[in-house]
Design an enzyme around this catalytic site. Structure first.
Site, PDB file in Angstrom:
ATOM      1  N   HIS A 155      41.321  26.153  24.647  1.00  0.00           N
ATOM      2  CA  HIS A 155      42.780  26.051  24.775  1.00  0.00           C
ATOM      3  C   HIS A 155      43.230  24.679  25.277  1.00  0.00           C
ATOM      4  O   HIS A 155      44.420  24.379  25.283  1.00  0.00           O
ATOM      5  CB  HIS A 155      43.325  27.182  25.657  1.00  0.00           C
ATOM      6  CG  HIS A 155      43.187  26.977  27.127  1.00  0.00           C
ATOM      7  ND1 HIS A 155      42.169  27.533  27.874  1.00  0.00           N
ATOM      8  CD2 HIS A 155      43.944  26.279  28.007  1.00  0.00           C
ATOM      9  CE1 HIS A 155      42.318  27.186  29.141  1.00  0.00           C
ATOM     10  NE2 HIS A 155      43.386  26.431  29.248  1.00  0.00           N
ATOM     11  N   ASP A 209      36.998  31.155  24.436  1.00  0.00           N
ATOM     12  CA  ASP A 209      37.726  29.974  24.922  1.00  0.00           C
ATOM     13  C   ASP A 209      36.716  28.904  25.357  1.00  0.00           C
ATOM     14  O   ASP A 209      36.499  28.672  26.551  1.00  0.00           O
ATOM     15  CB  ASP A 209      38.641  30.387  26.072  1.00  0.00           C
ATOM     16  CG  ASP A 209      39.632  29.301  26.457  1.00  0.00           C
ATOM     17  OD1 ASP A 209      39.703  28.284  25.739  1.00  0.00           O
ATOM     18  OD2 ASP A 209      40.334  29.474  27.469  1.00  0.00           O
ATOM     19  N   GLY A 231      45.881  22.821  34.915  1.00  0.00           N
ATOM     20  CA  GLY A 231      45.236  21.522  35.022  1.00  0.00           C
ATOM     21  C   GLY A 231      43.764  21.633  35.387  1.00  0.00           C
ATOM     22  O   GLY A 231      42.996  20.701  35.195  1.00  0.00           O
ATOM     23  N   SER A 262      42.036  24.023  33.961  1.00  0.00           N
ATOM     24  CA  SER A 262      41.487  24.592  32.734  1.00  0.00           C
ATOM     25  C   SER A 262      40.365  23.734  32.168  1.00  0.00           C
ATOM     26  O   SER A 262      40.437  22.506  32.187  1.00  0.00           O
ATOM     27  CB  SER A 262      42.583  24.720  31.672  1.00  0.00           C
ATOM     28  OG  SER A 262      43.481  25.735  31.994  1.00  0.00           O
ATOM     29  N   GLY A 263      39.344  24.407  31.652  1.00  0.00           N
ATOM     30  CA  GLY A 263      38.237  23.695  31.033  1.00  0.00           C
ATOM     31  C   GLY A 263      37.172  23.248  32.003  1.00  0.00           C
ATOM     32  O   GLY A 263      36.063  22.896  31.611  1.00  0.00           O
TER      33      GLY A 263
END
Length: 267
Positions: free
Chosen positions: A73, A119, A212, A214-215
């Protein structure tokens, strides 16, 4: 005992995976706190070009000298990305930092943004990066490995320091104990939204990942002292980042071992 495997393309040398030169200070955490500089040397900042200015959008994890693991995402078609490695403070010029363009971005073929399934994405750097005290790869967990309930893991990132607040300039860390699948899928927790390819951590209503982050990685330490990336920050509650019984949900890296290794070989 937690077991890690080193991905096939990992280049061994003076810097083995998951052993930072400057170990993180993890004796106490209340909410998020500034990290010890370069103590999470596999943490990267994924940045996109907006009218000539590079902006942080997501976190990620260096897993070899040329590959970064992040969330699907985090990737939008048509955007130009770069990877910032060896960073501590995003707004300062730092001697050990390296900025690298991308040779390839591979989003999971079955990424489903509606149900937030699969994801996960891989980024191939335009050239291999040299490992240093500030740039190092994390270890990968063995395929199928499941974290035990209440395992002490740490989320790291430059995400918002409060719901709707500013992103952090200095890399943050926070203790997020693992919540097992049986608990996380209870109706008053995440219920059926959480699948067995995901791992939950946190949920105390105080500490969590946020926009922020994320990942970025869920960092967990094995018995031999090495750190591995067991999760990729995927989603949290829309009500607030730290809503009780809504722990941060991560893509479970051990569920995608075959996918990761196959893509790294193919590309």
């Amino acid at each position: 005992m937690m077991k890690f495997v080193v991905v096939a393309l990992f280049v061994a040398g003076a810097y083995g995976c998951g052993l930072p030169t400057f170990p993180p200070v993890v004796t106490r955490v209340v909410g998020g706190e500034d990290v010890r500089p370069n103590s999470w040397p596999w943490q990267i900042s994924l940045q996109y070009n907006r009218q000539g200015e590079w902006r942080h959008t997501c976190g990620g994890t260096l897993i070899s000298n040329q590959w970064v693991l992040t969330a699907a995402h985090c990737i939008s078609s048509g955007k130009e990305y770069r990877v910032a490695l060896g960073k501590h403070n995003l707004i300062e010029t730092e001697a050990g930092a390296v900025f690298m363009g991308t040779a390839n971005i591979i989003v999971h073929e079955k990424w489903n943004p509606f149900f937030i399934r699969n994801d996960i994405a891989l980024i191939k750097l335009e050239t291999p990066v040299s490992f240093s005290d500030s740039i190092m790869a994390a270890c990968l967990p063995a395929a199928g490995f499941l974290l035990p309930h209440n395992e002490s893991c740490y989320v790291t990132g430059w995400g918002r320091i409060s719901t709707g607040g500013p992103i952090a300039d200095i890399l943050q860390q926070a203790l997020l104990p693992v919540v097992d699948h049986a608990t996380c899928t209870k109706p008053d927790w995440w219920g059926s939204q959480v699948k067995d390819t995901m791992v939950c951590a946190g949920g105390d209503g105080v500490v969590s990942g946020c926009n922020g982050d994320s990942g970025g990685p869920l960092n967990c330490r094995s018995a031999d002292g090495t750190w591995g990336v067991h999760g990729i920050v995927s989603f949290g509650s829309g009500l607030s980042c730290n809503f009780p019984k809504k722990p941060t949900v991560f893509t479970q890296v051990s569920s995608y071992s075959d996918w990761i290794s196959s893509k790294m070989v193919a590309y």
